[in-house]
Design a protein around this motif. Structure first.
Motif, mmCIF file in Angstrom:
data_model
loop_
_atom_site.group_PDB
_atom_site.id
_atom_site.type_symbol
_atom_site.label_atom_id
_atom_site.label_comp_id
_atom_site.label_asym_id
_atom_site.label_seq_id
_atom_site.Cartn_x
_atom_site.Cartn_y
_atom_site.Cartn_z
ATOM 1 N N GLY A 47 66.742 19.870 -7.029
ATOM 2 C CA GLY A 47 66.493 19.992 -5.600
ATOM 3 C C GLY A 47 66.224 18.719 -4.838
ATOM 4 O O GLY A 47 65.748 18.778 -3.698
ATOM 5 N N VAL A 48 66.520 17.564 -5.402
ATOM 6 C CA VAL A 48 66.292 16.296 -4.697
ATOM 7 C C VAL A 48 67.538 15.955 -3.866
ATOM 8 O O VAL A 48 68.650 15.954 -4.408
ATOM 9 C CB VAL A 48 65.985 15.158 -5.683
ATOM 10 N N PRO A 49 67.388 15.653 -2.576
ATOM 11 C CA PRO A 49 68.547 15.298 -1.756
ATOM 12 C C PRO A 49 68.998 13.867 -2.049
ATOM 13 O O PRO A 49 68.206 12.928 -1.965
ATOM 14 C CB PRO A 49 68.036 15.444 -0.327
ATOM 15 N N VAL A 50 70.274 13.723 -2.407
ATOM 16 C CA VAL A 50 70.845 12.428 -2.755
ATOM 17 C C VAL A 50 72.136 12.230 -1.969
ATOM 18 O O VAL A 50 72.742 13.187 -1.481
ATOM 19 C CB VAL A 50 71.108 12.307 -4.269
ATOM 20 N N VAL A 51 72.547 10.967 -1.869
ATOM 21 C CA VAL A 51 73.689 10.626 -1.025
ATOM 22 C C VAL A 51 74.923 10.427 -1.908
ATOM 23 O O VAL A 51 75.073 9.414 -2.593
ATOM 24 C CB VAL A 51 73.373 9.376 -0.185
ATOM 25 N N ILE A 52 75.780 11.433 -1.902
ATOM 26 C CA ILE A 52 77.012 11.440 -2.693
ATOM 27 C C ILE A 52 77.954 12.439 -2.044
ATOM 28 O O ILE A 52 77.503 13.407 -1.419
ATOM 29 C CB ILE A 52 76.715 11.805 -4.173
#
Length: 246
Positions: A47-52
């Motif tokens: 559930g961690v928002p990451v940039v991809i």
């Protein structure tokens, strides 16, 4: 309230010159003179928002498999730069918080694309909004966009005043009604599908039209002549120079 969007927005940073959606790419966009950047946000398994951008890890990292089965700790061990050039070896997939911190330090405006793994449309949007409300208080330099209507509905429900961009590729017949229901602030459209007529139809709704992805100065000039307000580009510095030379 959405402030003036510049005519050129760095697409995934400056992905012609650095590995897309990385801190290096964002720094490069700023170095090239971009005032705004666009980037994509997905969730890790935990559930961690990451940039991809992609649903899978294979294209832009040295990992393999779908995004929804990798947890945050494992993702942060992956190399997200070597595929582009050995100079970027060791570049990581950044967390949303890292990108927000960097963009703020570089005084960049941001277009955050909610790019959910299939089935996570509402969860991803809700997580993005929670983080933006905590770490990015300036709505005047912020646009949240998505192709996914459930994601946009979630954004509008949780953040009624937040500037919203409705992303379109092959527009449904009722696109204008959807934009109205969402109270979309911009229409973000595929430049390859646009004509003077289609742009006029979008503009007739009273919304600015933003076109992706434009790397040719002649095409950018044509789109602007039709009334497009801004274009997303992989090469903000080069496109600015080439347009200035026209």
């Amino acid at each position: 309230m959405l402030s003036m969007i510049p005519r050129l927005i760095g697409h995934r940073g400056a992905k012609e010159s650095a590995p897309e959606n990385t801190l290096a790419s964002i720094r490069e966009a700023a170095a090239q003179g971009a005032a705004w950047i666009e980037f994509d946000v997905m969730l890790t398994r935990d559930g961690v928002p990451v940039v991809i951008h992609d649903d899978t890890l294979d294209r832009t990292t040295d990992g393999h498999g779908p995004m929804n089965v990798v947890d945050h700790a494992a993702l942060k061990r992956l190399d997200a730069g070597s595929w582009f050039d050995s100079r970027f070896a060791g570049e990581r997939v950044p967390d949303l918080t890292e990108v927000l911190d960097l963009a703020r330090s570089l005084t960049l405006g941001i277009n955050v694309e909610v790019k959910p793994f299939p089935g996570q449309e509402e969860e991803t949007a809700a997580t993005v909004i929670s983080f933006l409300q905590r770490y990015w208080p300036d709505n005047g330099r912020l646009l949240v966009s998505s192709f996914e209507v459930p994601s946009l509905e979630t954004v509008r429900r949780l953040a009624p005043a937040l500037p919203l961009g409705y992303l379109l590729w092959d527009p449904p017949a009722d696109w204008a009604a959807i934009a109205g229901r969402l109270r979309a602030d911009t229409l973000n459209v595929d430049q390859e599908r646009q004509t003077a007529r289609s742009v006029a139809e979008y503009r007739a709704t009273g919304r600015p039209v933003l076109a992706y992805t434009v790397n040719d100065a002649g095409r950018a000039a044509e789109l602007f002549s039709w009334g497009v307000s801004a274009v997303f580009t992989d090469a903000p510095g080069r496109l600015q120079r080439e347009m200035g030379a026209m």
